[in-house]
Enzyme design. Sequence first.
Site, PDB file in Angstrom:
ATOM      1  N   GLU A  81       9.865 -18.071  16.233  1.00 30.08           N
ATOM      2  CA  GLU A  81      10.825 -19.111  15.896  1.00 30.08           C
ATOM      3  C   GLU A  81      10.073 -20.320  15.367  1.00 30.08           C
ATOM      4  O   GLU A  81       9.086 -20.709  15.975  1.00 30.08           O
ATOM      5  CB  GLU A  81      11.659 -19.536  17.111  1.00 30.08           C
ATOM      6  CG  GLU A  81      12.779 -20.492  16.704  1.00 30.08           C
ATOM      7  CD  GLU A  81      13.659 -20.939  17.874  1.00 30.08           C
ATOM      8  OE1 GLU A  81      13.395 -20.543  19.014  1.00 30.08           O
ATOM      9  OE2 GLU A  81      14.591 -21.702  17.611  1.00 30.08           O
ATOM     10  N   GLY A 128       7.175 -25.420  24.533  1.00 30.73           N
ATOM     11  CA  GLY A 128       7.278 -25.212  25.972  1.00 30.73           C
ATOM     12  C   GLY A 128       7.350 -23.740  26.326  1.00 30.73           C
ATOM     13  O   GLY A 128       6.560 -23.231  27.116  1.00 30.73           O
ATOM     14  N   ALA A 129       8.299 -23.051  25.718  1.00 27.50           N
ATOM     15  CA  ALA A 129       8.506 -21.648  26.015  1.00 27.50           C
ATOM     16  C   ALA A 129       9.445 -21.075  24.969  1.00 27.50           C
ATOM     17  O   ALA A 129      10.077 -21.814  24.230  1.00 27.50           O
ATOM     18  CB  ALA A 129       9.119 -21.476  27.405  1.00 27.50           C
ATOM     19  N   GLU A 160      12.390 -17.895  24.086  1.00 26.75           N
ATOM     20  CA  GLU A 160      13.355 -17.011  24.736  1.00 26.75           C
ATOM     21  C   GLU A 160      13.442 -15.614  24.130  1.00 26.75           C
ATOM     22  O   GLU A 160      14.504 -14.999  24.178  1.00 26.75           O
ATOM     23  CB  GLU A 160      14.732 -17.669  24.676  1.00 26.75           C
ATOM     24  CG  GLU A 160      15.374 -17.730  23.263  1.00 26.75           C
ATOM     25  CD  GLU A 160      15.173 -19.043  22.519  1.00 26.75           C
ATOM     26  OE1 GLU A 160      14.218 -19.765  22.848  1.00 26.75           O
ATOM     27  OE2 GLU A 160      15.965 -19.336  21.605  1.00 26.75           O
ATOM     28  N   GLU A 203      15.171 -20.840  29.392  1.00 30.04           N
ATOM     29  CA  GLU A 203      14.854 -19.676  28.553  1.00 30.04           C
ATOM     30  C   GLU A 203      15.670 -18.464  29.004  1.00 30.04           C
ATOM     31  O   GLU A 203      16.131 -17.682  28.178  1.00 30.04           O
ATOM     32  CB  GLU A 203      13.355 -19.364  28.590  1.00 30.04           C
ATOM     33  CG  GLU A 203      12.446 -20.533  28.195  1.00 30.04           C
ATOM     34  CD  GLU A 203      12.781 -21.184  26.866  1.00 30.04           C
ATOM     35  OE1 GLU A 203      13.315 -20.492  25.985  1.00 30.04           O
ATOM     36  OE2 GLU A 203      12.536 -22.398  26.714  1.00 30.04           O
ATOM     37  N   HIS A 260      19.175 -18.579  27.656  1.00 32.35           N
ATOM     38  CA  HIS A 260      19.255 -18.246  26.230  1.00 32.35           C
ATOM     39  C   HIS A 260      19.638 -16.780  26.017  1.00 32.35           C
ATOM     40  O   HIS A 260      20.093 -16.414  24.942  1.00 32.35           O
ATOM     41  CB  HIS A 260      17.906 -18.487  25.546  1.00 32.35           C
ATOM     42  CG  HIS A 260      17.744 -19.850  24.935  1.00 32.35           C
ATOM     43  ND1 HIS A 260      18.712 -20.440  24.162  1.00 32.35           N
ATOM     44  CD2 HIS A 260      16.702 -20.722  24.964  1.00 32.35           C
ATOM     45  CE1 HIS A 260      18.270 -21.626  23.749  1.00 32.35           C
ATOM     46  NE2 HIS A 260      17.066 -21.826  24.221  1.00 32.35           N
TER      47      HIS A 260
HETATM   48 ZN   LIG Z   1      15.812 -23.530  24.049  1.00 35.52          ZN
END
Ligand SMILES: [Zn+2]
Length: 880
Positions: free
Chosen positions: A126, A267-268, A270, A304, A307
Site C-alpha cells: 500500500e 505503523g502497520a 492490514e 489492523e 481492517h
Molecule cells: Zn489503517
Amino acid sequence: MRTEEPRTVRLTDYRPPDWLIDTVELDFSLDAAATKVRAKLQLKPNSTGTPAPLVLDGDDLKLVSLALDGQPLPAASFVATPDKLTIAQPPHRPFQLEIETVVDPAANSKLMGLYKAGATYCTQCEAEGFRRITYFLDRPDVMAVYTTRIEAETSEAPILLANGNLVAQGEVPGTTRHFAVWHDPFKKPCYLFALVGGKLARVADSFTTMSGRQVALHIYVEPGKEERALYAMDSLKRAMRWDEEAFGREYDLDIFMIVAVSAFNMGAMENKGLNIFNDKYVLASAATATDADFAHIEAVIAHEYFHNWTGDRITCRDWFQLCLKEGLTVFRDQEFSADQRSRAVERIGDVRTLRSHQFVEDAGPLAHPVRPALYHEINNFYTTTVYDKGGEVVRMIKALLGPALFRQGMDLYFTRHDGEAATVEQFVQCFADVSRSDFSQFMRWYTQAGTPEVAVTTHYDADAKTYRLDIAQSVPPTPGQPTKQPMVIPLALGLVGKNGDLPLALRDRPLERGIVELTQPNQSFVFTGVAERPIPSLNRGFSAPIKLKLPIEAGDLRFLAAQDSDPFNRWQAVQSLAMSLLTANVATLRRGGTPREDAGLMDALAAILADARLEPAFVALVLTPPSEADIAREIGHEVDPDAVFTARRSLRAATGARLGAALGETHERMRTSAPYQPDAQSAGRRALQNVCLDLLAATRADEAIGRADAQYESADNMTDRMAALETLSQHDRPERARALEDFYRRYAGDPLIIDKWLALQAAIPEPATLERVRALTAHPAFSMANPNRVRSLIGSFALVNHTQFNRVDGAGYEFVADLMLALDSKNPQVAARIMGAFRSWRALEPLRRERAAATLRRVASVPTISRDLHDIVARTLADN
Ligand SMILES: [Zn+2]
C-alpha cells in the site's frame, strides 16, 4: 530533470478499469539480490465495449519474459519499460498472461514492494508498491483471488508466509531449498498482498469465533523476543471478540498472522490474514515498554485486525476513498480502546491528538478535505486529516443517528458491499437508507477542508424562563477552497444549574440525546422551562471537530470544571482557563513583560487534584496544560515559539510551586510496590504520579530534581524510569547527564528502547540541542536506513521540539532540510513525512517565517528530489 514526472490525479477523472483480473498465481524464488517473480494473471475485458490496450503498472521493474496463453509474446507486440508494460492489441477475450520479473530486495531502500528488513524478506504494497514486484493493474478496484508459492533456502528462510490459508509445503528435491503455497479465497486488491520469509520465532494461540470456528493465531518476532509478543496476542484476542460483539463481525480465514519487522515505513499494514507490523507496535514488556507503548500496541493491533472487514472485505474504489477504510477503522479502534479502558480518558486523549496535529494541518498550507479531490503523490495523503478527522466524521454520523440506527447502517454497509471496492457515497448512503434522511449536506465533511468555527452567544430571560443560544458557523478558507458552505454539526450540549443538569426542552419538546443539529450559517435555539440562569456546556464529548467560540466568564469555567456531568467538558473548562492565561502571557512576554499567574485556575486544579472520586488518569490529563502546538495554533499568527514555550513552562512552574504539597503527596500516594501491570487503571496511577513529578520539577527545586533522580534509579518498569528521565531531561544539571549515560548503558542492545533515548534528547528545549542531535546522527545506535531511528531522532527534533527546530537563526530548518535531502534518494516517503514539520511556517513571526521560506525554496529548487518531497514542499510554499 526530476527523476519522477510530476503528475496530477483527480477524483473526477475516475473511470472503471478496461481490464479485470480474476486470479493471480505468484511464484517467488527468494534471493537477496535477485528474487525471481513469476506471475500468472487471468485477465478479462471489463465490458463488451471497444477493445482497449492493456497497460500494466510497473515501478523500477526488469522484465525477464512474457507469455500470453502459454505462448511467448513477440517483441513487436509489447513495450516494457521499468514503469509500464503495454500490449497495444491484446485479444478481446479472457486470456492468461505470464510475466517473469526479477527484483533486488536487498537494494530496496524505499521499503516499498519486496525488501529485506534485516534478515527478513517482507513486503509493503500500500499504496502503490505491488507494481515494484510485478507488472499489474495496481489500483484497488481490481480485485482478484491470489495463490502464492514461495521458495527459499531453508537455512536462510525457514518461515515462509503469504496471505490466506497454507495449502502445501515441502522440500524442493535435490536442493537445500523448501517451499510453501498459500491460497487466499477472498478477492482482494493487490495493495493487500503480503509475503514474508525469514528466521522468525512464533508465538501461537487460538480463537474460537462466535459461530464456533477455530482460528489459529500466530505472531512472528525475532527469536528471543517471544515473551514481548504476549500483550499483542492478548490485545488481538480481545479485538476479535469486541468486533463480534460491537459490530457482529466474525473472522473468516483459518489463520490470522502478525509479523513484526524492524524496518517499516509506517505503523502497520492490514494485509489479508498476514498483518505486517513495525515491531514497535508488537513488542512490549514491563522492562522495555511504557504504558503509552502498551496502549498503542493494543490500539494498532485492533486497528489492523478491524481492517479485515473495513478495508479488506470492503475496500476502496480508488485512493481518494482512503478515509472510507482509514477514518472508519480509526473510529472503530477508538471505540475499542474506550470500551477496554476509560471512555472519558480515551476521548480526551484522542481530542488532544486531533487538536495538536489535525487542527494544525487544517489551519496551514497542507490542509485538504477528508476526501481530497486531487493528489500528486498518494503517499502524502496518509494524513491526520484522512485518519483522525475521518474518524470524527464517522463519529458524527453516530451522534446524529444514535447507536441503534448507526449499527443498522453499518450492518447494511457490510451486507450490501461485501467483496466490493466502495466509495464514501455508498457508505453514507447506507445511513441515509436506514434513517430515511438526507445526508447530502453532511457530505461536505468529506469535501470541505478547514476546521469549522462555531460562535455562540447566550441570552437568559428570567421572566419567560427561556434560554436562547444564537449560533453562527463558518469554515475558514483553505488552499483551493476560498469559500465554504455551512456544515451539518451535531452539537451535544447541557445546561448546568446549581444542582446539576437542567432538563432540556426546545419549545416544550424534549431534546433527543441532548443534541442540536446546526445546518445554517446562523441559527437560534430557544430552551423553555429553564428555571435558573444556566451555564452552557457545549460540544459535550467533543461531539463535532469544531473550534468553539463562547464568551464565558472564568467563574463559570471554574464552576464547569467542578460540576459538569460531562467529564470531557470538565477537562475542557480547565483547558480553556489555561489557554486564555497562556495566550495572554505569550503576548506579555513578546512585549518584554513577565507572565502573570491565575489564582482561579490554581483553585480549579487544586480542587480536581483533591477529588479522590476522580480517576487518576483523568486528573493527570487535567493537570497537563495545552501543548505548544495547540497554543501556537490558538494564537494563529506572528507566533514566537520561544514565547509559547516560556509561557507554558512558567504555568507548569507556577502549578508546581502553588500545589507543591498536594503534588508531592499525590506522587507518593500513586506509587505502588505491586508488580507492574499494563492495565488502564494501573497506567492511570502512573500517569498521575509522573505528571505530579514533572510539575514539581518544573520549579527547579533541588528536592524535586532529587525526587526524579531517585525515581529514575529505583524504577522497576519502563514507564516510571522513562518519565523520570524525561523530567530530568528538561533540566541542564549533572543528574541529567548521568541518567542519560546510564540509560544508554542499560539498553544499548535494544533498538526500540534506544529510540526513546534518541527522541528524548532531540526534544530538549535548549540551544545546545541542535549540536547534540547533529552528534547523535554519527552515533553507532543511529542509522539513516532505519525509519524508526530517523523518526526518533530527526522526527522528534522537527515535530516535537518547537523552540529548537524553529531557532531564530534558521539553523534548525537547514539541518532538517539537509538531512531530508540526503534521505530522499533512499526513502522518499519518510523524508516527505518529516518535511511536513514546516507546515505551520506561515503562522510564525516574520524573522522565522523568512528563514523557513528560504529553506523551503532551497529544497524545492533541487532538481533531483522525489515526487513525494517535491509535492510536500511545493504545497507548503504555495500562495493560495
Ligand atoms: Zn489503517
